[in-house]
Design a protein around this motif. Structure first.
Motif, PDB file in Angstrom:
ATOM      1  N   GLU A  16       0.830  -1.202   0.000  1.00  0.00           N
ATOM      2  CA  GLU A  16       0.000   0.000   0.000  1.00  0.00           C
ATOM      3  C   GLU A  16       0.867   1.257   0.000  1.00  0.00           C
ATOM      4  OE1 GLU A  16      -0.303  -2.512   2.023  1.00  0.00           O
ATOM      5  OE2 GLU A  16      -2.244  -3.408   1.454  1.00  0.00           O
ATOM      6  N   GLN A  17       1.934   1.239   0.810  1.00  0.00           N
ATOM      7  CA  GLN A  17       2.816   2.395   0.867  1.00  0.00           C
ATOM      8  C   GLN A  17       3.576   2.590  -0.455  1.00  0.00           C
ATOM      9  OE1 GLN A  17       5.015   1.166   4.364  1.00  0.00           O
ATOM     10  NE2 GLN A  17       4.113   2.818   5.574  1.00  0.00           N
ATOM     11  N   ALA A  18       4.011   1.478  -1.065  1.00  0.00           N
ATOM     12  CA  ALA A  18       4.718   1.567  -2.335  1.00  0.00           C
ATOM     13  C   ALA A  18       3.807   2.147  -3.418  1.00  0.00           C
ATOM     14  CB  ALA A  18       5.237   0.189  -2.755  1.00  0.00           C
ATOM     15  N   ALA A  19       2.542   1.680  -3.441  1.00  0.00           N
ATOM     16  CA  ALA A  19       1.593   2.197  -4.434  1.00  0.00           C
ATOM     17  C   ALA A  19       1.342   3.686  -4.204  1.00  0.00           C
ATOM     18  CB  ALA A  19       0.286   1.418  -4.350  1.00  0.00           C
ATOM     19  N   GLU A  20       1.216   4.078  -2.952  1.00  0.00           N
ATOM     20  CA  GLU A  20       0.989   5.490  -2.628  1.00  0.00           C
ATOM     21  C   GLU A  20       2.182   6.337  -3.053  1.00  0.00           C
ATOM     22  OE1 GLU A  20      -0.084   8.309   1.260  1.00  0.00           O
ATOM     23  OE2 GLU A  20       0.330   6.159   1.510  1.00  0.00           O
ATOM     24  N   LEU A  21       3.397   5.797  -2.862  1.00  0.00           N
ATOM     25  CA  LEU A  21       4.596   6.521  -3.252  1.00  0.00           C
ATOM     26  C   LEU A  21       4.655   6.711  -4.768  1.00  0.00           C
ATOM     27  CD1 LEU A  21       7.354   7.766  -2.566  1.00  0.00           C
ATOM     28  CD2 LEU A  21       8.338   5.461  -2.695  1.00  0.00           C
ATOM     29  N   PHE A  22       4.338   5.663  -5.532  1.00  0.00           N
ATOM     30  CA  PHE A  22       4.363   5.766  -6.988  1.00  0.00           C
ATOM     31  C   PHE A  22       3.330   6.771  -7.489  1.00  0.00           C
ATOM     32  CE2 PHE A  22       6.698   1.670  -7.260  1.00  0.00           C
ATOM     33  CZ  PHE A  22       7.687   2.094  -8.110  1.00  0.00           C
ATOM     34  N   ARG A  23       2.135   6.747  -6.911  1.00  0.00           N
ATOM     35  CA  ARG A  23       1.120   7.725  -7.319  1.00  0.00           C
ATOM     36  C   ARG A  23       1.589   9.140  -7.046  1.00  0.00           C
ATOM     37  NH1 ARG A  23      -2.636   3.872  -5.217  1.00  0.00           N
ATOM     38  NH2 ARG A  23      -2.620   4.986  -3.236  1.00  0.00           N
ATOM     39  N   GLY A  24       2.235   9.316  -5.887  1.00  0.00           N
ATOM     40  CA  GLY A  24       2.750  10.639  -5.553  1.00  0.00           C
ATOM     41  C   GLY A  24       3.830  11.098  -6.525  1.00  0.00           C
ATOM     42  N   MET A  25       4.707  10.169  -6.936  1.00  0.00           N
ATOM     43  CA  MET A  25       5.755  10.510  -7.893  1.00  0.00           C
ATOM     44  C   MET A  25       5.161  10.921  -9.237  1.00  0.00           C
ATOM     45  SD  MET A  25       8.522   7.467  -7.098  1.00  0.00           S
ATOM     46  CE  MET A  25       9.568   7.918  -8.482  1.00  0.00           C
ATOM     47  N   VAL A  26       4.166  10.165  -9.704  1.00  0.00           N
ATOM     48  CA  VAL A  26       3.537  10.467 -10.984  1.00  0.00           C
ATOM     49  C   VAL A  26       2.831  11.818 -10.928  1.00  0.00           C
ATOM     50  CG1 VAL A  26       1.743   9.764 -12.616  1.00  0.00           C
ATOM     51  CG2 VAL A  26       3.286   8.061 -11.652  1.00  0.00           C
ATOM     52  N   THR A  31       2.229  17.424 -12.398  1.00  0.00           N
ATOM     53  CA  THR A  31       1.639  18.688 -11.949  1.00  0.00           C
ATOM     54  C   THR A  31       2.609  19.589 -11.204  1.00  0.00           C
ATOM     55  OG1 THR A  31       0.856  17.820  -9.820  1.00  0.00           O
ATOM     56  CG2 THR A  31      -0.581  17.498 -11.749  1.00  0.00           C
ATOM     57  N   GLY A  32       3.678  18.992 -10.633  1.00  0.00           N
ATOM     58  CA  GLY A  32       4.600  19.776  -9.825  1.00  0.00           C
ATOM     59  C   GLY A  32       4.102  20.016  -8.422  1.00  0.00           C
ATOM     60  N   GLU A  33       2.947  19.437  -8.060  1.00  0.00           N
ATOM     61  CA  GLU A  33       2.389  19.627  -6.727  1.00  0.00           C
ATOM     62  C   GLU A  33       2.890  18.531  -5.789  1.00  0.00           C
ATOM     63  OE1 GLU A  33      -1.819  19.840  -6.883  1.00  0.00           O
ATOM     64  OE2 GLU A  33      -1.868  21.557  -8.238  1.00  0.00           O
ATOM     65  N   ASP A  34       3.394  18.945  -4.641  1.00  0.00           N
ATOM     66  CA  ASP A  34       3.888  17.994  -3.645  1.00  0.00           C
ATOM     67  C   ASP A  34       2.722  17.186  -3.087  1.00  0.00           C
ATOM     68  OD1 ASP A  34       4.814  17.030  -0.892  1.00  0.00           O
ATOM     69  OD2 ASP A  34       6.657  17.889  -1.699  1.00  0.00           O
ATOM     70  N   PRO A  35       2.868  15.846  -3.033  1.00  0.00           N
ATOM     71  CA  PRO A  35       1.759  15.019  -2.544  1.00  0.00           C
ATOM     72  C   PRO A  35       1.467  15.181  -1.057  1.00  0.00           C
ATOM     73  CG  PRO A  35       3.704  13.688  -2.961  1.00  0.00           C
ATOM     74  CD  PRO A  35       3.992  15.039  -3.521  1.00  0.00           C
ATOM     75  N   GLY A  36       2.378  15.815  -0.318  1.00  0.00           N
ATOM     76  CA  GLY A  36       2.115  16.099   1.089  1.00  0.00           C
ATOM     77  C   GLY A  36       2.143  14.875   1.979  1.00  0.00           C
ATOM     78  N   MET A  52      14.252  14.049  -8.275  1.00  0.00           N
ATOM     79  CA  MET A  52      13.399  14.371  -9.420  1.00  0.00           C
ATOM     80  C   MET A  52      13.594  15.818  -9.841  1.00  0.00           C
ATOM     81  SD  MET A  52       9.853  12.342  -8.483  1.00  0.00           S
ATOM     82  CE  MET A  52       9.042  12.820 -10.024  1.00  0.00           C
ATOM     83  N   ASP A  53      13.727  16.716  -8.857  1.00  0.00           N
ATOM     84  CA  ASP A  53      13.945  18.128  -9.171  1.00  0.00           C
ATOM     85  C   ASP A  53      15.281  18.323  -9.887  1.00  0.00           C
ATOM     86  OD1 ASP A  53      11.550  18.796  -8.032  1.00  0.00           O
ATOM     87  OD2 ASP A  53      12.398  19.392  -6.108  1.00  0.00           O
ATOM     88  N   ARG A  54      16.314  17.632  -9.398  1.00  0.00           N
ATOM     89  CA  ARG A  54      17.632  17.757 -10.030  1.00  0.00           C
ATOM     90  C   ARG A  54      17.605  17.226 -11.461  1.00  0.00           C
ATOM     91  NH1 ARG A  54      19.544  16.271  -4.762  1.00  0.00           N
ATOM     92  NH2 ARG A  54      19.578  14.088  -5.374  1.00  0.00           N
ATOM     93  N   ASP A  55      16.928  16.093 -11.647  1.00  0.00           N
ATOM     94  CA  ASP A  55      16.876  15.504 -12.983  1.00  0.00           C
ATOM     95  C   ASP A  55      16.071  16.374 -13.950  1.00  0.00           C
ATOM     96  OD1 ASP A  55      18.404  13.415 -12.185  1.00  0.00           O
ATOM     97  OD2 ASP A  55      16.761  11.995 -11.925  1.00  0.00           O
ATOM     98  N   ARG A  56      14.986  16.980 -13.445  1.00  0.00           N
ATOM     99  CA  ARG A  56      14.205  17.858 -14.304  1.00  0.00           C
ATOM    100  C   ARG A  56      15.052  19.074 -14.726  1.00  0.00           C
ATOM    101  NH1 ARG A  56       8.699  18.798 -15.026  1.00  0.00           N
ATOM    102  NH2 ARG A  56       8.192  17.352 -13.355  1.00  0.00           N
TER     103      ARG A  56
END
Length: 266
Positions: A16-26, A31-36, A52-56
């Motif tokens: 569940e936590q892994a799925a939540e993390l992936f959704r937050g990354m996507v 959108t650039g909005e922090d998942p909080g 992710m910010d560095r890579d962008r």
């Protein structure tokens, strides 16, 4: 993009936590909005968001460099293209009655010129990446492939002035340092070796097996040069003797050669 560096982190999370993390990354990517995230998930998320910010930023800088490079090539070739088109038009006017002129030849050459440099650069990076990853697999016993992410890392390093030899040197050093540790062995992957610490790894001194291999290579190189020098001295002495420029007897020649050999290898 899914980062190989977070593989160890995902192993510690529930499904569940892994799925939540992936959704937050996507969501953050789109959108650039922090998942909080909060609690433990927040501490997991912060380094991923920073990467992710560095890579962008790196991607955007690379795009800007490519645009700048393209503009420079265009400006540098503008005069030549203009002259080429002028000459082509003149030839067409002069040979208007010939009826068998291929008017596309010069134009096609001009269109191809601008892409040659980029094509060769891509081929060079692909060849380098293939050689470097093959070296890593041989040293670490791994089976990594040249993915788009790996190729982008290699291109960035080449663009920064590093060479294929530098990359293989980093592989040799870290294999020597990390192969003996099961925990550190997992860090022997392209995303780590060619990432943000590459310069630090390259500057570090050789240790262990890598240092021994370097010493052995240096010893062989010294021996090779010594043999070449010995062969050159022998050839010169024999030529001098045969030409009659010296009165040494055969026994004296052999004694002279023995002395040269002893001096060269001791």
């Amino acid at each position: 993009m899914v980062y190989g560096d977070i593989a160890d982190i995902l192993c510690e999370l529930s499904d569940e936590q892994a799925a939540e993390l992936f959704r937050g990354m996507v969501d953050y990517f789109n959108t650039g909005e922090d998942p909080g995230f909060s609690g433990a998930m927040k501490f997991v998320w912060i380094p991923i968001r920073q990467q992710m910010d560095r890579d962008r930023e790196k991607y955007e800088n690379k795009c800007e460099r490519n645009r700048t490079s393209a503009r420079k090539r265009w400006n540098a070739n503008a005069s030549e293209r203009m002259q080429t088109h002028t000459n082509a038009s003149e030839r067409i006017r002069m040979d208007a009655n010939a009826g068998d002129i291929d008017t596309d030849t010069d134009t096609d050459k001009d269109k191809d010129t601008d892409t040659d440099t980029d094509t060769e650069a891509v081929k060079s990076a692909e060849v380098c990446a293939s050689s470097v990853v093959s070296h890593l697999n041989k040293k670490a016993g791994s089976r990594y492939r040249v993915t788009d992410t790996v190729l982008e890392q290699i291109e960035d390093l080449l663009g920064a002035g590093y060479t294929e030899t530098d990359m293989k040197s980093v592989i040799d050093k870290k294999c020597s340092d990390w192969l003996k540790s099961d925990e550190m062995r997992r860090q022997l992957r392209p995303s780590v070796l060619f990432g943000s610490h590459f310069e630090e790894y390259l500057a570090a001194p050789l240790t262990g097996q890598a240092a021994q291999e370097q010493d052995e290579a240096a010893r062989k190189e010294r021996a090779r040069k010594a043999k070449e020098e010995q062969a050159a001295r022998e050839a010169a002495l024999e030529a001098e003797h045969e030409a009659g420029r010296t009165r040494l007897s055969p026994e004296e020649v052999q004694a002279r050669l023995a002395a040269i050999t002893k001096k060269t290898f001791n």
